[in-house]
Design a protein around this motif. Structure first.
Motif, mmCIF file in Angstrom:
data_model
loop_
_atom_site.group_PDB
_atom_site.id
_atom_site.type_symbol
_atom_site.label_atom_id
_atom_site.label_comp_id
_atom_site.label_asym_id
_atom_site.label_seq_id
_atom_site.Cartn_x
_atom_site.Cartn_y
_atom_site.Cartn_z
ATOM 1 N N GLU A 1 -0.269 -2.817 -3.383
ATOM 2 C CA GLU A 1 -0.430 -1.526 -2.342
ATOM 3 C C GLU A 1 -0.706 -0.382 -3.185
ATOM 4 O O GLU A 1 -1.007 0.729 -2.425
ATOM 5 C CB GLU A 1 0.985 -1.246 -1.886
ATOM 6 N N ARG A 2 -0.888 -0.189 -4.535
ATOM 7 C CA ARG A 2 -1.124 0.914 -5.075
ATOM 8 C C ARG A 2 -2.688 0.945 -6.111
ATOM 9 O O ARG A 2 -2.865 1.556 -6.968
ATOM 10 C CB ARG A 2 -0.110 1.112 -6.179
ATOM 11 N N ALA B 1 -5.545 -0.618 3.890
ATOM 12 C CA ALA B 1 -3.803 -0.850 4.011
ATOM 13 C C ALA B 1 -3.659 -2.421 4.835
ATOM 14 O O ALA B 1 -2.643 -2.957 4.328
ATOM 15 C CB ALA B 1 -3.286 0.288 4.846
ATOM 16 N N ALA C 1 -3.835 -4.836 2.346
ATOM 17 C CA ALA C 1 -2.802 -4.981 1.368
ATOM 18 C C ALA C 1 -1.527 -5.361 1.645
ATOM 19 O O ALA C 1 -0.769 -6.303 1.282
ATOM 20 C CB ALA C 1 -2.310 -3.499 0.582
ATOM 21 N N GLN C 2 -1.141 -5.076 3.029
ATOM 22 C CA GLN C 2 -0.058 -5.640 3.984
ATOM 23 C C GLN C 2 -0.054 -7.177 3.986
ATOM 24 O O GLN C 2 0.968 -7.757 4.033
ATOM 25 C CB GLN C 2 0.125 -4.906 5.345
ATOM 26 N N ARG D 1 1.912 -10.019 -4.674
ATOM 27 C CA ARG D 1 2.410 -8.656 -4.979
ATOM 28 C C ARG D 1 1.689 -7.908 -5.836
ATOM 29 O O ARG D 1 1.894 -6.851 -6.126
ATOM 30 C CB ARG D 1 4.077 -8.658 -4.863
#
Length: 472
Positions: A174-175, A180, A183-184, A192
């Protein structure tokens, strides 16, 4: 190549705090629509009251009172980012503002000039702290990796591609700047960390995700180039500062003026130039602005000196109405040539160079109160020395020591002053064309106290020697 990313996580709040002289006052930055105002950032004093970013303004007022609200201003943030780019330009010719709240610098070619990276990084942090900005700094082998690693690290220095890949593999998906939705999707798949994503086959990623995902991963690893627009310094500096209240005294204007001139000094250092003329505008609630002109005879860029000059001229100004805003404009930016000094400077520590003392006198006494001297095409001493503007070049060279540096307004008789005549006479006959005809014999004299002067005897009216000037 080595790229440094300077991430400024509190840039919006720092842009407000650096302009205020009350850091202990609780302050919150608010934004959002009028129906639902939200706290975007809080300073430490406000955090001590229990306030935090994300609260609505209604909830914040229910929790605490006595804090100040400041509206988020994108124009102020953009201006500060441009100033920071000018500051960074002195360290690298490749500076980019591609990412918001971040600076990208190519520093691999700068290490020979500014020393090894630990020293270079310490200098960057020190100067940013003086500007009132909090920061996180990361060094990596490509700009995209440096920016994404700054999301989770501070002080990380990676000097080879393998180190960069290892550090990226441990980053949360996520970083790392992925879209978005992608990443989800990776998180739902149980991936992860970025390293788990990189282990997937490329063709499988290409079938399930857009080409933008694979392109971003390649840019993170430095497998493909990332096009950046590099900063180019402008030819003009302009800064505007809104004051918290109407100001009616000179003293209250000095703090914001100091901050503006510090920013000007940062801009000049980054552009490697000086300023020879700038304008300060005092904007009033009603009526026309008051303009203050500060002109220098030579280019300067020391903020302390510029403040001293502006202060001298500001204190002589009558403020006709309360001041609401300050605006500083500088467009006369010639090349800056530092003054040459000996290795062992014989001057006292408190002594000032003549150039700085001259500018301080002009600021305090006025431009017309400080003049220079130049030699004119006339043998009569009272006509040969002529007043001129400081820095103006005379038409004739004057040999040092050939004439006295101090001429008396009216010659004085020497009949009562003990003295000794040194050397032979120098005859001057001139001035017949303008009615000021003189015929004199000039002598160098020395008094009992060791003072050396220049005296003459009038051949038209024989009598005592007349003292006309003193040698240094």
């Amino acid at each position: 190549m080595l790229w440094a990313c300077i991430l400024l996580p509190q840039l919006a709040l720092d842009s407000i705090l650096r302009e205020r002289d009350d850091p202990d006052t609780p302050l919150v930055l608010i934004g959002g629509p009028a129906q639902r105002r939200v706290l975007q950032a809080v300073n430490p004093a406000a955090a001590a009251l229990g306030l935090r970013a994300g609260l609505t303004l209604t909830a914040a007022r229910a929790l605490a009172y006595g804090f100040h609200c400041v509206e988020a201003d994108p124009a102020r943030i953009d201006h500060l980012q441009q100033l920071l780019a000018a500051w960074a330009y002195r360290f690298s010719a490749h500076v980019s503002l591609h990412y918001p709240r971040a600076l990208l610098l190519e520093v691999g070619s700068s290490l020979q000039l500014f020393g090894p990276w630990p020293e270079f990084q310490a200098r960057l942090r020190e100067e940013l702290a003086e500007l009132g900005l909090r920061q996180r700094i990361v060094l990596a082998t490509n700009p995209v990796a440096a920016r994404m690693l700054a999301n989770g690290h501070d002080g990380l220095a990676l000097t080879c591609a393998e180190q960069t890949r290892t550090a990226l593999a441990r980053m949360p998906v996520e970083r790392v700047g992925l879209p978005a939705d992608a990443a989800q999707a990776f998180v739902r798949m149980g991936l992860r960390q970025l390293g788990q994503v990189l282990e997937l086959p490329r063709d499988a990623l290409a079938r399930r995700f857009s080409a933008q995902v694979q392109l971003h991963l390649d840019q993170l690893l430095g497998l493909c180039t990332f096009g950046l627009d590099f900063y180019q310094p402008p030819d003009r500096f302009e800064s505007r500062l809104e004051l918290n209240f109407d100001v009616e005294s000179h003293q209250a204007l000095l703090f914001p003026l100091r901050r503006m001139l510090n920013d000007l000094g940062v801009f000049l250092a980054g552009r490697d130039c000086g300023v020879q003329r700038f304008y300060l505008y005092l904007e009033h609630a009603q009526g026309a602005d008051t303009q203050l002109h500060v002109g220098l005879l030579a280019a300067e860029r020391d903020p302390a000196m510029l403040l001293e000059l502006a202060r001298g001229r500001l204190e002589a100004l009558r403020i006709r109405a309360p001041v609401r805003n300050l605006r500083l404009v500088a467009d006369d930016l010639p090349a800056f040539v530092p003054q040459h000094q000996a290795l062992f400077d014989p001057r006292a520590q408190q002594a000032q160079p003549w150039e700085q003392l001259r500018e301080r006198l002009r600021a305090r006494l006025g431009d017309d109160a400080v003049k220079g001297l130049r030699a004119g095409a006339d043998h009569r001493p009272e006509c040969a020395w002529q007043l001129a503007e400081q820095g103006a070049q005379g038409g004739l060279p004057a040999l040092p020591g050939s004439r006295p540096g101090w001429l008396l307004p009216i010659p004085q008789a020497l009949d009562a002053t003990p003295h000794t005549v040194l050397g032979q006479a120098e005859r001057i006959e001139s001035g017949w064309w303008d009615g000021g005809d003189v015929r004199r014999d000039y002598y160098r004299i020395e008094t009992r106290d060791g003072l050396r002067g220049w005296a003459y005897q009038d051949l038209a009216q024989p009598g005592p020697l007349w003292l006309q000037g003193w040698f240094a």
